[in-house]
Scaffold this motif. Structure first.
Motif, mmCIF file in Angstrom:
data_model
loop_
_atom_site.group_PDB
_atom_site.id
_atom_site.type_symbol
_atom_site.label_atom_id
_atom_site.label_comp_id
_atom_site.label_asym_id
_atom_site.label_seq_id
_atom_site.Cartn_x
_atom_site.Cartn_y
_atom_site.Cartn_z
ATOM 1 N N GLU A 131 29.895 20.018 31.289
ATOM 2 C CA GLU A 131 31.709 19.605 31.961
ATOM 3 C C GLU A 131 32.233 20.876 31.230
ATOM 4 O O GLU A 131 33.039 21.613 31.912
ATOM 5 C CB GLU A 131 31.907 18.489 31.557
ATOM 6 N N GLY A 132 31.992 20.998 29.993
ATOM 7 C CA GLY A 132 32.967 22.084 29.415
ATOM 8 C C GLY A 132 32.560 23.650 29.915
ATOM 9 O O GLY A 132 33.341 24.501 29.977
ATOM 10 N N LEU A 133 31.203 23.765 30.145
ATOM 11 C CA LEU A 133 30.757 24.876 30.812
ATOM 12 C C LEU A 133 31.362 25.107 32.136
ATOM 13 O O LEU A 133 31.874 26.327 32.376
ATOM 14 C CB LEU A 133 29.132 25.063 30.767
ATOM 15 N N PHE A 134 31.401 23.958 32.843
ATOM 16 C CA PHE A 134 31.803 23.994 34.078
ATOM 17 C C PHE A 134 33.262 24.516 34.208
ATOM 18 O O PHE A 134 33.870 25.479 34.760
ATOM 19 C CB PHE A 134 31.668 22.978 34.981
ATOM 20 N N GLU A 135 33.959 23.674 33.230
ATOM 21 C CA GLU A 135 35.683 24.100 33.273
ATOM 22 C C GLU A 135 36.060 25.572 32.933
ATOM 23 O O GLU A 135 36.582 26.231 33.147
ATOM 24 C CB GLU A 135 36.248 23.261 32.288
ATOM 25 N N ALA A 136 34.891 26.350 31.779
ATOM 26 C CA ALA A 136 35.142 27.586 31.366
ATOM 27 C C ALA A 136 34.553 28.521 32.290
ATOM 28 O O ALA A 136 35.208 29.765 32.368
ATOM 29 C CB ALA A 136 34.180 27.798 30.072
ATOM 30 N N THR A 137 33.976 28.171 33.502
ATOM 31 C CA THR A 137 33.344 29.296 34.237
ATOM 32 C C THR A 137 34.011 28.675 35.931
ATOM 33 O O THR A 137 33.890 29.560 36.885
ATOM 34 C CB THR A 137 31.827 29.135 34.423
ATOM 35 N N ARG A 138 34.579 27.665 35.801
ATOM 36 C CA ARG A 138 35.377 27.291 37.256
ATOM 37 C C ARG A 138 35.845 28.223 38.356
ATOM 38 O O ARG A 138 35.520 28.316 39.267
ATOM 39 C CB ARG A 138 36.201 25.906 36.892
ATOM 40 N N GLU A 139 36.715 29.168 37.370
ATOM 41 C CA GLU A 139 37.406 30.198 38.260
ATOM 42 C C GLU A 139 36.447 31.321 38.621
ATOM 43 O O GLU A 139 36.747 32.027 39.681
ATOM 44 C CB GLU A 139 38.286 30.762 37.496
ATOM 45 N N SER A 140 35.263 31.302 38.157
ATOM 46 C CA SER A 140 34.358 32.376 38.397
ATOM 47 C C SER A 140 33.237 31.934 39.563
ATOM 48 O O SER A 140 32.548 32.677 40.003
ATOM 49 C CB SER A 140 33.371 32.823 37.216
ATOM 50 N N VAL A 141 33.398 30.721 40.198
ATOM 51 C CA VAL A 141 32.445 30.093 40.989
ATOM 52 C C VAL A 141 32.870 31.027 42.346
ATOM 53 O O VAL A 141 34.128 30.979 42.699
ATOM 54 C CB VAL A 141 32.795 28.631 41.380
ATOM 55 N N PRO A 142 32.028 31.558 43.040
ATOM 56 C CA PRO A 142 32.317 32.425 44.196
ATOM 57 C C PRO A 142 33.119 31.578 45.369
ATOM 58 O O PRO A 142 32.819 30.459 45.604
ATOM 59 C CB PRO A 142 31.032 32.776 44.710
ATOM 60 N N ARG A 143 34.136 32.095 46.180
ATOM 61 C CA ARG A 143 35.012 31.606 46.824
ATOM 62 C C ARG A 143 34.414 31.102 48.013
ATOM 63 O O ARG A 143 34.509 30.164 48.472
ATOM 64 C CB ARG A 143 35.983 32.835 47.197
ATOM 65 N N HIS A 144 33.049 31.759 48.421
ATOM 66 C CA HIS A 144 32.548 31.192 49.628
ATOM 67 C C HIS A 144 31.809 29.841 49.321
ATOM 68 O O HIS A 144 31.378 29.096 50.107
ATOM 69 C CB HIS A 144 31.661 32.122 50.399
ATOM 70 N N ASP A 145 31.385 29.875 48.292
ATOM 71 C CA ASP A 145 30.497 28.563 47.684
ATOM 72 C C ASP A 145 31.968 27.466 47.574
ATOM 73 O O ASP A 145 31.359 26.289 48.075
ATOM 74 C CB ASP A 145 30.179 28.482 46.370
ATOM 75 N N ARG A 146 32.933 27.676 47.395
ATOM 76 C CA ARG A 146 34.056 26.663 47.332
ATOM 77 C C ARG A 146 34.371 26.187 48.875
ATOM 78 O O ARG A 146 34.615 25.091 49.134
ATOM 79 C CB ARG A 146 35.421 27.068 46.886
#
Length: 177
Positions: A111-126
């Motif tokens: 969960e901590g890793l997800f929160e640290a990288t959340r903004e780096s998730v590619p926009r098209h995946d979102r």
């Protein structure tokens, strides 16, 4: 270019050899390679096989040629897998940085890793996945387990970090980092 797929890690690094051996020595089309991976490794579906093919490519254990995919003439050693993860898998540098900042008193959780990288998730995946956050949380968990498999991370079991018994496995920097 860093690739996104992070399949479920095997129990041991030696098990990775079987996935690599499922990639043909003679170049084959993606569909043929995926079918071969599914058959030889008992994978659930084509997408899982495709993810494995991309991941093996990121690790330098498979190559894409003009005629299709082919097994690379490389052994899946801990060093090669570490380098492949560092160079070829999306968000590994961020994960390693977060692990360096972690400590046994404050370890890194998926969960901590997800929160640290959340903004780096590619926009098209979102945009294409309505449950993208859950998908990327699961990816963070698998990624940390891959890093632990090659000693870039060290798991800390529930209770070892001072947390409650119900806390999930967390990670700190491993011996090979």
């Amino acid at each position: 270019m860093r690739l996104k797929p992070v399949p479920e890690p095997p129990d041991a690094l030696d098990d990775l050899r079987a996935f690599q051996r499922a990639v043909p020595l003679v170049p084959g089309r993606t569909d043929d390679c995926c079918a071969r991976l599914r058959e030889r490794q008992g994978l659930a579906d084509r997408q899982t096989a495709n993810d494995w093919l991309a991941f093996l490519r990121a690790l330098g254990l498979a190559r894409e040629t003009p005629r299709g995919f082919v097994r690379a003439d490389a052994e899946p050693t801990p060093e090669r897998v570490r380098e492949g993860l560092r160079q070829g898998v999306l968000l590994v540098p961020e994960a390693l940085s977060a692990l360096r900042d972690a400590s046994p008193a404050d370890p890194l959780t998926p969960e901590g890793l997800f929160e640290a990288t959340r903004e780096s998730v590619p926009r098209h995946d979102r945009a294409r996945d309505p449950d993208w956050a859950a998908t990327w949380r699961e990816r963070a968990d698998r990624l940390l387990r891959w890093l632990a498999l090659v000693d870039l991370a060290r798991p800390i079991e529930a209770g070892e970090s001072g947390g409650s018994e119900a806390s999930p496995v967390a990670y700190v920097t491993g011996d090979a980092a």
